[in-house]
Design an enzyme around this catalytic site. Sequence first.
Site, short mmCIF file in Angstrom:
data_model
loop_
_atom_site.label_atom_id
_atom_site.label_comp_id
_atom_site.label_asym_id
_atom_site.label_seq_id
_atom_site.Cartn_x
_atom_site.Cartn_y
_atom_site.Cartn_z
N ASN A 13 -8.24 9.54 6.39
CA ASN A 13 -8.13 10.26 5.13
C ASN A 13 -8.83 11.61 5.25
OD1 ASN A 13 -6.70 8.30 3.64
ND2 ASN A 13 -8.58 7.13 3.37
N GLY A 35 3.82 15.38 -2.43
CA GLY A 35 3.77 16.66 -3.13
C GLY A 35 3.40 17.83 -2.25
N HIS A 70 0.87 -1.17 0.00
CA HIS A 70 0.00 0.00 0.00
C HIS A 70 0.91 1.22 0.00
CE1 HIS A 70 -2.88 3.03 1.17
NE2 HIS A 70 -3.86 2.15 1.01
N ASP A 71 0.71 2.17 -0.93
CA ASP A 71 1.67 3.25 -1.10
C ASP A 71 1.87 4.05 0.18
OD1 ASP A 71 -0.85 4.35 -1.18
OD2 ASP A 71 -0.47 5.67 -2.86
N THR A 72 0.82 4.19 1.00
CA THR A 72 0.98 4.91 2.26
C THR A 72 1.91 4.16 3.20
OG1 THR A 72 -1.27 5.72 1.99
CG2 THR A 72 -0.25 6.05 4.13
#
Length: 311
Positions: free
Chosen positions: A118, A245, A87-89
């Site tokens: 979230n 980002g 999972h990217d997180t």
Amino acid sequence: MGHLCGDLSRPALFVLGRQSQARTWLSSLSLAIHKPKACRREVTHGPQRENFWKPQPVDRRHRPDPQTAHCSEHRTSGDHVGAVGSHDTASAVAAVPAAAPNFTNERGVDGTTRYLRNVGGLWLLSESMRTWEQDALQGNKHDAGTPASSDSLATLSLPGLLAAAAAELTGGPLIDVDSEDFIAPGNMPERIRAAVSATGGTLATRPAAVVRCIMDSLAAAYATTVAQAQELSGKTVDVIHIVGGGSQNDLLCQLTANATGLPVVAGPVEATALGNVLIQARAAGAAPRALQDLRAIVAASLPGKNYQPQL
């Protein structure tokens, strides 16, 4: 040779010879619970679930089974598949240079817990920018008597918009960034102004005012979430890390520090990739075993930018 594989379900059957899945991904799919190191029985063993996909939860690296792996004729003796924070997180959190516990309701790297909530993000800004760029091409107006086409490219660029938003007065209107009204694409500035109007406020149509509303609202939402996390967990937050980002957004980082009353450390920008690579390097014996040591590598290589509250 080391092979990177986050979502191990299909590739694992071909490469490893068995159905496997990284534990961090299973927890995101609600197929695994925190303590037992197996898939949830009520999900995978219910009525008429005989043929349900039952992957084996895995951590770290695994070697192919020469008897069942379909690609055994193409592999070398040193091949392995590494189970990263798929999972990217999970990979991003692994690269956060902090020693404090993670906040999430999902499994993290090395059995940690990401106490996660979230919160609406910079989608509101990017979709607003898309609307303004379309307006500029069509000659529409951003403000009374000011054709959008007269806006310079610098003004409509992200740095230009953030600089103009920083010059706006503080104490402007706020919106609920988690509202379902902001999920779909479309004219985001119009929906933001409508949300402000619905609460009895007013918001100018100029882009800088809308951007400042977005930034203030995000910072306020982050402050609320941090306060809730502390209350529910019984733990105290001493510093906020912003990665990805958003860490390049000076205005958002400073407003977050102001809203929370806590110092903010911004960076790394590519936290997901760094966390992923670090876990792979550890599996290959090229990086330390302890998670805090991996984070120390990130902190030494890519020092974060610090923001102090300006109350």
